[in-house]
Design a protein around this motif. Structure first.
Motif, PDB file in Angstrom:
ATOM      1  N   MET A 134      34.585  73.937  72.409  1.00 38.30           N
ATOM      2  CA  MET A 134      35.041  74.264  73.735  1.00 38.30           C
ATOM      3  C   MET A 134      36.492  74.363  73.656  1.00 38.30           C
ATOM      4  SD  MET A 134      34.784  72.209  77.553  1.00 38.30           S
ATOM      5  CE  MET A 134      35.736  72.573  78.523  1.00 38.30           C
ATOM      6  N   LYS A 135      36.872  75.630  74.273  1.00 37.64           N
ATOM      7  CA  LYS A 135      38.298  75.909  74.330  1.00 37.64           C
ATOM      8  C   LYS A 135      38.988  75.585  75.695  1.00 37.64           C
ATOM      9  CE  LYS A 135      38.440  80.037  71.565  1.00 37.64           C
ATOM     10  NZ  LYS A 135      38.973  81.546  71.422  1.00 37.64           N
ATOM     11  N   GLY A 136      40.201  75.273  75.801  1.00 35.47           N
ATOM     12  CA  GLY A 136      40.744  75.158  77.188  1.00 35.47           C
ATOM     13  C   GLY A 136      40.843  73.730  77.558  1.00 35.47           C
ATOM     14  N   LYS A 137      40.430  72.708  76.654  1.00 31.57           N
ATOM     15  CA  LYS A 137      40.519  71.342  76.817  1.00 31.57           C
ATOM     16  C   LYS A 137      41.532  70.675  77.476  1.00 31.57           C
ATOM     17  CE  LYS A 137      38.173  70.284  73.275  1.00 31.57           C
ATOM     18  NZ  LYS A 137      37.407  71.314  72.600  1.00 31.57           N
ATOM     19  N   ILE A 138      41.895  69.924  78.330  1.00 34.71           N
ATOM     20  CA  ILE A 138      43.058  69.271  78.645  1.00 34.71           C
ATOM     21  C   ILE A 138      42.791  67.811  78.423  1.00 34.71           C
ATOM     22  CG2 ILE A 138      44.534  68.572  80.763  1.00 34.71           C
ATOM     23  CD1 ILE A 138      43.385  71.266  82.025  1.00 34.71           C
ATOM     24  N   ILE A 139      43.718  66.916  77.885  1.00 31.33           N
ATOM     25  CA  ILE A 139      43.857  65.725  77.472  1.00 31.33           C
ATOM     26  C   ILE A 139      44.974  64.982  78.068  1.00 31.33           C
ATOM     27  CG2 ILE A 139      42.374  65.864  75.534  1.00 31.33           C
ATOM     28  CD1 ILE A 139      44.749  65.911  73.846  1.00 31.33           C
ATOM     29  N   LEU A 140      44.759  63.719  78.641  1.00 33.83           N
ATOM     30  CA  LEU A 140      45.914  63.348  79.578  1.00 33.83           C
ATOM     31  C   LEU A 140      46.315  61.906  79.335  1.00 33.83           C
ATOM     32  CD1 LEU A 140      44.345  62.689  82.937  1.00 33.83           C
ATOM     33  CD2 LEU A 140      42.970  64.012  81.489  1.00 33.83           C
ATOM     34  N   GLU A 141      45.775  61.205  78.212  1.00 30.02           N
ATOM     35  CA  GLU A 141      46.308  59.826  77.908  1.00 30.02           C
ATOM     36  C   GLU A 141      46.990  60.112  76.340  1.00 30.02           C
ATOM     37  OE1 GLU A 141      45.086  55.445  76.702  1.00 30.02           O
ATOM     38  OE2 GLU A 141      43.906  56.214  78.621  1.00 30.02           O
ATOM     39  N   GLU A 142      47.951  60.594  76.160  1.00 32.14           N
ATOM     40  CA  GLU A 142      48.445  60.934  74.819  1.00 32.14           C
ATOM     41  C   GLU A 142      49.777  60.441  74.728  1.00 32.14           C
ATOM     42  OE1 GLU A 142      45.569  61.997  73.552  1.00 32.14           O
ATOM     43  OE2 GLU A 142      44.732  62.207  75.486  1.00 32.14           O
ATOM     44  N   ALA A 143      50.123  59.772  73.720  1.00 35.21           N
ATOM     45  CA  ALA A 143      51.499  58.917  73.715  1.00 35.21           C
ATOM     46  C   ALA A 143      52.578  59.720  72.955  1.00 35.21           C
ATOM     47  CB  ALA A 143      51.135  57.684  73.271  1.00 35.21           C
ATOM     48  N   PHE A 144      53.770  59.406  73.437  1.00 35.52           N
ATOM     49  CA  PHE A 144      54.839  59.910  72.541  1.00 35.52           C
ATOM     50  C   PHE A 144      55.883  58.843  72.624  1.00 35.52           C
ATOM     51  CE2 PHE A 144      56.582  60.800  76.837  1.00 35.52           C
ATOM     52  CZ  PHE A 144      58.024  60.278  76.483  1.00 35.52           C
ATOM     53  N   ASN A 145      56.784  58.687  71.819  1.00 37.04           N
ATOM     54  CA  ASN A 145      57.810  57.875  71.896  1.00 37.04           C
ATOM     55  C   ASN A 145      59.369  58.344  71.654  1.00 37.04           C
ATOM     56  OD1 ASN A 145      59.345  55.529  72.417  1.00 37.04           O
ATOM     57  ND2 ASN A 145      57.798  54.201  71.352  1.00 37.04           N
ATOM     58  N   LEU A 146      60.357  57.749  72.140  1.00 36.99           N
ATOM     59  CA  LEU A 146      61.763  58.396  71.677  1.00 36.99           C
ATOM     60  C   LEU A 146      61.884  58.162  70.487  1.00 36.99           C
ATOM     61  CD1 LEU A 146      63.608  56.833  74.801  1.00 36.99           C
ATOM     62  CD2 LEU A 146      62.797  59.286  74.626  1.00 36.99           C
ATOM     63  N   PRO A 147      62.362  59.290  69.522  1.00 40.79           N
ATOM     64  CA  PRO A 147      62.613  58.899  68.246  1.00 40.79           C
ATOM     65  C   PRO A 147      63.357  57.724  67.538  1.00 40.79           C
ATOM     66  CG  PRO A 147      63.077  61.124  69.075  1.00 40.79           C
ATOM     67  CD  PRO A 147      63.006  60.409  69.969  1.00 40.79           C
ATOM     68  N   HIS A 148      64.496  57.182  68.309  1.00 38.40           N
ATOM     69  CA  HIS A 148      65.077  55.991  67.877  1.00 38.40           C
ATOM     70  C   HIS A 148      64.239  54.622  68.099  1.00 38.40           C
ATOM     71  CE1 HIS A 148      66.315  54.588  71.964  1.00 38.40           C
ATOM     72  NE2 HIS A 148      66.272  55.857  72.342  1.00 38.40           N
ATOM     73  N   LEU A 149      62.897  54.926  69.155  1.00 42.35           N
ATOM     74  CA  LEU A 149      62.051  53.792  69.252  1.00 42.35           C
ATOM     75  C   LEU A 149      60.911  53.696  68.637  1.00 42.35           C
ATOM     76  CD1 LEU A 149      62.788  53.534  73.111  1.00 42.35           C
ATOM     77  CD2 LEU A 149      63.867  52.035  71.386  1.00 42.35           C
ATOM     78  N   ALA A 150      60.509  54.881  67.934  1.00 45.01           N
ATOM     79  CA  ALA A 150      59.125  55.053  67.567  1.00 45.01           C
ATOM     80  C   ALA A 150      58.674  54.197  66.490  1.00 45.01           C
ATOM     81  CB  ALA A 150      58.963  56.400  67.269  1.00 45.01           C
ATOM     82  N   GLU A 151      59.656  53.750  65.503  1.00 36.78           N
ATOM     83  CA  GLU A 151      59.282  52.881  64.286  1.00 36.78           C
ATOM     84  C   GLU A 151      58.964  51.568  64.760  1.00 36.78           C
ATOM     85  OE1 GLU A 151      61.006  51.782  59.891  1.00 36.78           O
ATOM     86  OE2 GLU A 151      61.950  53.371  60.957  1.00 36.78           O
ATOM     87  N   ALA A 152      59.946  51.111  65.643  1.00 37.27           N
ATOM     88  CA  ALA A 152      59.674  49.655  66.013  1.00 37.27           C
ATOM     89  C   ALA A 152      58.303  49.605  66.905  1.00 37.27           C
ATOM     90  CB  ALA A 152      60.748  49.284  66.647  1.00 37.27           C
ATOM     91  N   GLN A 153      58.036  50.501  67.810  1.00 35.61           N
ATOM     92  CA  GLN A 153      56.922  50.289  68.449  1.00 35.61           C
ATOM     93  C   GLN A 153      55.841  50.563  67.594  1.00 35.61           C
ATOM     94  OE1 GLN A 153      56.483  50.824  72.123  1.00 35.61           O
ATOM     95  NE2 GLN A 153      54.358  50.322  71.237  1.00 35.61           N
ATOM     96  N   ALA A 154      56.047  51.472  66.587  1.00 34.77           N
ATOM     97  CA  ALA A 154      54.521  51.513  65.588  1.00 34.77           C
ATOM     98  C   ALA A 154      54.180  50.261  64.991  1.00 34.77           C
ATOM     99  CB  ALA A 154      54.895  52.665  64.800  1.00 34.77           C
ATOM    100  N   LYS A 155      55.211  49.324  64.538  1.00 32.48           N
ATOM    101  CA  LYS A 155      54.850  48.477  63.953  1.00 32.48           C
ATOM    102  C   LYS A 155      54.222  47.234  64.984  1.00 32.48           C
ATOM    103  CE  LYS A 155      58.769  48.560  60.667  1.00 32.48           C
ATOM    104  NZ  LYS A 155      60.207  48.027  60.328  1.00 32.48           N
ATOM    105  N   GLN A 156      54.236  47.266  66.193  1.00 28.80           N
ATOM    106  CA  GLN A 156      53.312  46.412  66.789  1.00 28.80           C
ATOM    107  C   GLN A 156      51.948  46.601  66.878  1.00 28.80           C
ATOM    108  OE1 GLN A 156      54.893  45.745  71.009  1.00 28.80           O
ATOM    109  NE2 GLN A 156      56.757  46.724  70.483  1.00 28.80           N
TER     110      GLN A 156
END
Length: 365
Positions: A1-23
């Motif tokens: 199916m085309k046109g799908k919308i997804i809405l619980e998709e995470a990002f992080n600020l680049p300077h915080l991403a590594e510390a966040q990922a380790k959790q």
């Protein structure tokens, strides 16, 4: 199916991403990959195209400001995140939208930041990661069924944007009491839903939806267990037994699902569970989401959706139409096209990409 919308998709600020990922990723290689994926927004588009996803609604990774017990620092992070993601969305509004982040230490400040994020930055709602950590040791937990948060909820209603309630790790005191010795259950396997469902039900039974009937609450992971306990909840929330319960005496939790609450499929791709949720709530209250990058890739979940034994109208509603309507994504600057036909959406177009036969599909359900 085309046109799908997804809405619980995470990002992080680049300077915080590594510390966040380790959790959340205990192996170094996995943490490095997760950090990269949290920080990389533009690089998601090729995978979106492959999976038939038209838009991701981005949100700051948990716990965000809710994990910061210092009120000033929590608000600073919310503002930084909202400014950052607004720029990313502005660069490609046809493929990305964003939920705002807010600190919930101060309801007035939260309402003001939500207003700024929606009116000035173009956010389509707000995502809050369960309780707000507070206090000198971080063990004070602030919950939003407290009447002092009415200003915040009134603002969400006035702005006509949804509030997405998302899980987070427990405070130290809760971890020590409930999860020490059984730490395998602390997050996604059980603890996330166990904790967040209590908060959501606290909001519902507080009468918040009676005071602010326009508030729209969204939560993921196939409803954090709640849809499957609706009968028992409404059966046991006896008004004679609980005369001080603040929700309207004429309302049930099931009623609020018809008017104020929505769920998503994020991180929960069970066909039988979705069929049960549809039976309890109807397809009009369910939206497709993936929980990327905490769920690996976009194609597997998208193929699961395309191969569901559901009617084409239900697939269209869950995969696109409900989110487009709730988040008003047909408006500037996103301008997604509403009312696409089944032919235009190519419902079922990913058949066989991951699940080549019904037997393998059922094994994963």
């Amino acid at each position: 199916m085309k046109g799908k919308i997804i809405l619980e998709e995470a990002f992080n600020l680049p300077h915080l991403a590594e510390a966040q990922a380790k959790q959340f990723a205990y192996e170094p290689d996995r943490a490095m990959c997760l950090a990269r994926d949290l920080a990389d927004i533009e690089g998601r588009i090729a995978a979106m195209d492959e999976a038939g996803i038209e838009m991701q609604v981005l949100s700051l990774s948990s716990p965000g400001p809710q994990g910061i017990s210092d009120a000033e620092e929590a608000h600073k992070l919310a503002m930084e995140s909202n400014n950052y993601i607004a720029e990313k969305v502005r660069a490609n509004p046809a493929r990305f939208a964003a939920f705002a982040a807010v600190s919930m230490h101060d309801p007035k400040q939260a309402a003001e930041e939500l207003t700024r994020a929606v009116v000035e930055l173009g956010c389509v709602g707000v995502l809050i990661n369960d309780f707000q950590s507070s206090g000198p040791d971080g063990n004070t937990m602030l919950f939003y069924d407290n009447p002092k948060y009415d200003m915040f909820w009134s603002t969400a209603q006035h702005l006509s944007v949804p509030v997405y309630m998302h899980p987070r790790l427990p405070s130290k005191v809760i971890y020590d009491q409930l999860y020490r010795g059984r730490s395998c259950l602390v997050d996604a396997p059980w603890g996330f839903a166990n904790q967040l469902s209590l908060h959501i039900l606290g909001i519902a039974t507080s009468g918040l939806f009676d005071r602010f009937p326009g508030v729209q609450l969204v939560f993921g992971h196939m409803g954090e267990h709640i849809p499957f306990d609706l009968w028992r909840l409404d059966h046991k929330l006896d008004r004679d037994r609980f005369p001080q319960m603040r929700m309207s005496k004429t309302q049930t939790i099931r009623d609020y699902f018809a008017t104020n609450m929505h769920i998503t499929t994020s991180g929960h791709f069970s066909t039988r569970s979705l069929q049960g949720a549809i039976a309890e709530l109807s397809s009009s209250r369910i939206m497709f989401s993936i929980d990327y990058p905490y769920e690996d890739g976009l194609l597997e979940a998208s193929t699961w959706l395309d191969n569901l034994p559901l009617s084409q109208p239900d697939l269209s509603a869950i995969g696109r139409d409900n989110a487009l309507r709730l988040l008003k994504l047909d408006r500037v600057p996103h301008n997604l096209k509403p009312g696409l036909t089944m032919g235009e959406l190519q419902v079922g177009g990913l058949k066989g990409a991951i699940y080549p036969d019904e037997a393998s599909h059922l094994r994963r359900a």
